[in-house]
Design a protein around this motif. Structure first.
Motif, PDB file in Angstrom:
ATOM      1  N   PRO A   1       0.816  -1.221   0.000  1.00 40.74           N
ATOM      2  CA  PRO A   1       0.000   0.000   0.000  1.00 40.74           C
ATOM      3  C   PRO A   1       0.845   1.265   0.000  1.00 40.74           C
ATOM      4  O   PRO A   1       1.773   1.394   0.784  1.00 40.74           O
ATOM      5  CB  PRO A   1      -0.822  -0.120   1.293  1.00 40.74           C
ATOM      6  N   GLY A   2       0.526   2.164  -0.907  1.00 37.29           N
ATOM      7  CA  GLY A   2       1.190   3.457  -0.976  1.00 37.29           C
ATOM      8  C   GLY A   2       0.255   4.558  -0.521  1.00 37.29           C
ATOM      9  O   GLY A   2      -0.819   4.304   0.047  1.00 37.29           O
ATOM     10  N   ALA A   3       0.648   5.793  -0.797  1.00 35.12           N
ATOM     11  CA  ALA A   3      -0.125   6.945  -0.325  1.00 35.12           C
ATOM     12  C   ALA A   3      -1.537   6.967  -0.893  1.00 35.12           C
ATOM     13  O   ALA A   3      -2.496   7.287  -0.187  1.00 35.12           O
ATOM     14  CB  ALA A   3       0.611   8.238  -0.685  1.00 35.12           C
ATOM     15  N   ASP A   4      -1.687   6.625  -2.185  1.00 36.16           N
ATOM     16  CA  ASP A   4      -3.018   6.672  -2.808  1.00 36.16           C
ATOM     17  C   ASP A   4      -3.951   5.653  -2.178  1.00 36.16           C
ATOM     18  O   ASP A   4      -5.117   5.946  -1.888  1.00 36.16           O
ATOM     19  CB  ASP A   4      -2.917   6.417  -4.313  1.00 36.16           C
ATOM     20  N   HIS A   5      -3.440   4.449  -1.977  1.00 36.24           N
ATOM     21  CA  HIS A   5      -4.266   3.398  -1.386  1.00 36.24           C
ATOM     22  C   HIS A   5      -4.646   3.763   0.047  1.00 36.24           C
ATOM     23  O   HIS A   5      -5.814   3.628   0.444  1.00 36.24           O
ATOM     24  CB  HIS A   5      -3.524   2.059  -1.410  1.00 36.24           C
ATOM     25  N   ARG A   6      -3.674   4.233   0.815  1.00 37.01           N
ATOM     26  CA  ARG A   6      -3.961   4.611   2.197  1.00 37.01           C
ATOM     27  C   ARG A   6      -4.973   5.749   2.266  1.00 37.01           C
ATOM     28  O   ARG A   6      -5.819   5.791   3.159  1.00 37.01           O
ATOM     29  CB  ARG A   6      -2.662   4.998   2.922  1.00 37.01           C
ATOM     30  N   ARG A   7      -4.877   6.682   1.312  1.00 38.06           N
ATOM     31  CA  ARG A   7      -5.826   7.798   1.281  1.00 38.06           C
ATOM     32  C   ARG A   7      -7.240   7.296   1.011  1.00 38.06           C
ATOM     33  O   ARG A   7      -8.208   7.748   1.645  1.00 38.06           O
ATOM     34  CB  ARG A   7      -5.402   8.797   0.202  1.00 38.06           C
ATOM     35  N   ALA A   8      -7.377   6.356   0.095  1.00 34.72           N
ATOM     36  CA  ALA A   8      -8.699   5.806  -0.230  1.00 34.72           C
ATOM     37  C   ALA A   8      -9.292   5.063   0.964  1.00 34.72           C
ATOM     38  O   ALA A   8     -10.470   5.238   1.303  1.00 34.72           O
ATOM     39  CB  ALA A   8      -8.591   4.869  -1.434  1.00 34.72           C
ATOM     40  N   VAL A   9      -8.475   4.237   1.621  1.00 33.02           N
ATOM     41  CA  VAL A   9      -8.934   3.488   2.788  1.00 33.02           C
ATOM     42  C   VAL A   9      -9.308   4.434   3.922  1.00 33.02           C
ATOM     43  O   VAL A   9     -10.347   4.270   4.588  1.00 33.02           O
ATOM     44  CB  VAL A   9      -7.858   2.481   3.246  1.00 33.02           C
ATOM     45  N   SER A  10      -8.479   5.447   4.149  1.00 36.24           N
ATOM     46  CA  SER A  10      -8.721   6.397   5.224  1.00 36.24           C
ATOM     47  C   SER A  10     -10.000   7.193   4.990  1.00 36.24           C
ATOM     48  O   SER A  10     -10.788   7.415   5.923  1.00 36.24           O
ATOM     49  CB  SER A  10      -7.528   7.350   5.351  1.00 36.24           C
ATOM     50  N   ALA A  11     -10.222   7.627   3.754  1.00 36.53           N
ATOM     51  CA  ALA A  11     -11.424   8.404   3.444  1.00 36.53           C
ATOM     52  C   ALA A  11     -12.680   7.582   3.688  1.00 36.53           C
ATOM     53  O   ALA A  11     -13.668   8.065   4.249  1.00 36.53           O
ATOM     54  CB  ALA A  11     -11.381   8.890   1.999  1.00 36.53           C
ATOM     55  N   LEU A  12     -12.627   6.319   3.289  1.00 36.77           N
ATOM     56  CA  LEU A  12     -13.775   5.444   3.469  1.00 36.77           C
ATOM     57  C   LEU A  12     -14.063   5.225   4.958  1.00 36.77           C
ATOM     58  O   LEU A  12     -15.206   5.322   5.413  1.00 36.77           O
ATOM     59  CB  LEU A  12     -13.510   4.105   2.783  1.00 36.77           C
ATOM     60  N   SER A  13     -13.018   4.947   5.723  1.00 33.11           N
ATOM     61  CA  SER A  13     -13.177   4.731   7.161  1.00 33.11           C
ATOM     62  C   SER A  13     -13.680   5.995   7.856  1.00 33.11           C
ATOM     63  O   SER A  13     -14.554   5.941   8.725  1.00 33.11           O
ATOM     64  CB  SER A  13     -11.847   4.293   7.760  1.00 33.11           C
ATOM     65  N   SER A  14     -13.134   7.136   7.463  1.00 32.98           N
ATOM     66  CA  SER A  14     -13.561   8.408   8.046  1.00 32.98           C
ATOM     67  C   SER A  14     -15.033   8.677   7.768  1.00 32.98           C
ATOM     68  O   SER A  14     -15.768   9.150   8.643  1.00 32.98           O
ATOM     69  CB  SER A  14     -12.700   9.542   7.480  1.00 32.98           C
ATOM     70  N   ASP A  15     -15.470   8.365   6.561  1.00 33.19           N
ATOM     71  CA  ASP A  15     -16.865   8.593   6.201  1.00 33.19           C
ATOM     72  C   ASP A  15     -17.815   7.726   7.015  1.00 33.19           C
ATOM     73  O   ASP A  15     -18.908   8.162   7.383  1.00 33.19           O
ATOM     74  CB  ASP A  15     -17.074   8.351   4.707  1.00 33.19           C
ATOM     75  N   VAL A  16     -17.390   6.488   7.293  1.00 29.06           N
ATOM     76  CA  VAL A  16     -18.212   5.618   8.136  1.00 29.06           C
ATOM     77  C   VAL A  16     -18.308   6.219   9.544  1.00 29.06           C
ATOM     78  O   VAL A  16     -19.372   6.224  10.159  1.00 29.06           O
ATOM     79  CB  VAL A  16     -17.648   4.187   8.182  1.00 29.06           C
ATOM     80  N   GLY A  17     -17.193   6.755  10.037  1.00 31.84           N
ATOM     81  CA  GLY A  17     -17.203   7.394  11.343  1.00 31.84           C
ATOM     82  C   GLY A  17     -18.123   8.598  11.392  1.00 31.84           C
ATOM     83  O   GLY A  17     -18.877   8.790  12.368  1.00 31.84           O
ATOM     84  N   VAL A  18     -18.091   9.410  10.351  1.00 34.04           N
ATOM     85  CA  VAL A  18     -18.981  10.581  10.281  1.00 34.04           C
ATOM     86  C   VAL A  18     -20.437  10.141  10.243  1.00 34.04           C
ATOM     87  O   VAL A  18     -21.302  10.725  10.918  1.00 34.04           O
ATOM     88  CB  VAL A  18     -18.639  11.448   9.048  1.00 34.04           C
TER      89      VAL A  18
ATOM     90  N   ASP B   1     -21.513   9.175  13.646  1.00 31.83           N
ATOM     91  CA  ASP B   1     -21.704  10.366  14.487  1.00 31.83           C
ATOM     92  C   ASP B   1     -23.032  11.048  14.191  1.00 31.83           C
ATOM     93  O   ASP B   1     -23.743  11.476  15.109  1.00 31.83           O
ATOM     94  CB  ASP B   1     -20.560  11.360  14.274  1.00 31.83           C
ATOM     95  N   VAL B   2     -23.356  11.162  12.928  1.00 29.95           N
ATOM     96  CA  VAL B   2     -24.613  11.816  12.536  1.00 29.95           C
ATOM     97  C   VAL B   2     -25.804  11.034  13.071  1.00 29.95           C
ATOM     98  O   VAL B   2     -26.758  11.604  13.618  1.00 29.95           O
ATOM     99  CB  VAL B   2     -24.692  11.958  10.998  1.00 29.95           C
ATOM    100  N   ILE B   3     -25.735   9.709  12.920  1.00 32.31           N
ATOM    101  CA  ILE B   3     -26.829   8.875  13.428  1.00 32.31           C
ATOM    102  C   ILE B   3     -26.916   8.977  14.945  1.00 32.31           C
ATOM    103  O   ILE B   3     -28.004   9.086  15.518  1.00 32.31           O
ATOM    104  CB  ILE B   3     -26.628   7.410  12.980  1.00 32.31           C
TER     105      ILE B   3
ATOM    106  N   ALA C   1     -20.924   0.311  13.182  1.00 30.51           N
ATOM    107  CA  ALA C   1     -20.856   1.754  13.422  1.00 30.51           C
ATOM    108  C   ALA C   1     -22.230   2.405  13.499  1.00 30.51           C
ATOM    109  O   ALA C   1     -22.399   3.418  14.179  1.00 30.51           O
ATOM    110  CB  ALA C   1     -20.034   2.419  12.319  1.00 30.51           C
ATOM    111  N   THR C   2     -23.197   1.835  12.816  1.00 30.90           N
ATOM    112  CA  THR C   2     -24.511   2.474  12.728  1.00 30.90           C
ATOM    113  C   THR C   2     -25.571   1.773  13.570  1.00 30.90           C
ATOM    114  O   THR C   2     -26.742   2.118  13.497  1.00 30.90           O
ATOM    115  CB  THR C   2     -25.000   2.521  11.262  1.00 30.90           C
ATOM    116  N   GLY C   3     -25.168   0.781  14.349  1.00 27.11           N
ATOM    117  CA  GLY C   3     -26.147   0.094  15.187  1.00 27.11           C
ATOM    118  C   GLY C   3     -26.973  -0.918  14.442  1.00 27.11           C
ATOM    119  O   GLY C   3     -28.166  -1.078  14.715  1.00 27.11           O
TER     120      GLY C   3
END
Length: 197
Positions: A38-55, A58-60, A120-122
């Motif tokens: 995994p390089g920077a692009d792959h890590r960025r994609a994984v991180s964005a996806l995980s962050s979105d699940v967290g958001v 939180d909203v729920i 994450a969403t119950g």
């Protein structure tokens, strides 16, 4: 969900690449390419996806009520194989072993992502839409090679249906209430609900 304006990893291919298990990809001038680690692009994609699940969680949580039905979208195995390249630059679609590995990695990773979203969403009811819009070109042998001067050989229909079935089965086993497969033009959408396939 796609958010291409957010940058690398947030388009349909990048979001789906971020789901893969034990396969990694980075971005080259011609698009996503499989790499050894995994390089920077792959890590960025994984991180964005995980962050979105967290958001989303939180909203729920802030709403103070159980989540309603949620819909997840991902690119199907045929379209992904037509979009992602091997180390030498030709598309994954050109290599039978690479196609198999990509399809298995996607099925496993998509199931894991579904479980993550449920936690994450119950455990909200989840439906998954598999967008495989390039399937007509893949099965018809019209996807261009990396050079653009020829087309890649048509994928056998039984291989395509096997990849779709494996993905749908993995999603259903992971708890998807509904799975909708949207292949390319000329193929009817398929929907599975409950215990049906």
């Amino acid at each position: 969900m796609q958010l291409p304006d957010r940058g690398v990893g947030s388009d349909a291919v990048g979001r789906t690449v971020g789901l893969l298990t034990e396969l990694y990809a980075d971005v080259q001038p011609h698009g996503w390419r499989l790499v050894d680690r995994p390089g920077a692009d792959h890590r960025r994609a994984v991180s964005a996806l995980s962050s979105d699940v967290g958001v989303l969680a939180d909203v729920i949580g802030e709403a103070g009520v159980p989540a309603g039905a949620l819909k997840l979208q991902l690119l199907g195995p045929l379209s992904l194989a037509a979009a992602v390249s091997l180390h030498h630059g030709e598309k994954v679609l050109s290599d039978a072993g690479a196609r198999r590995d990509l399809a298995e990695s996607l099925a496993d990773g998509a199931a894991g992502h579904l479980r993550h979203v449920q936690r994450a969403t119950g455990s909200a009811p989840l439906s998954v839409v598999v967008e495989d819009g390039d399937s007509a070109g893949v099965l018809g042998g019209t996807i261009p090679t990396a050079s653009g001067y020829q087309s890649l050989r048509a994928l056998p229909r039984h291989e395509a249906t096997g990849q779709w079935a494996g993905l749908v089965r993995g999603l259903r086993d992971a708890g998807a209430e509904t799975v909708v497969l949207r292949p390319g033009t000329g193929f009817p959408s398929t929907r599975t609900t409950g215990g049906t396939t």
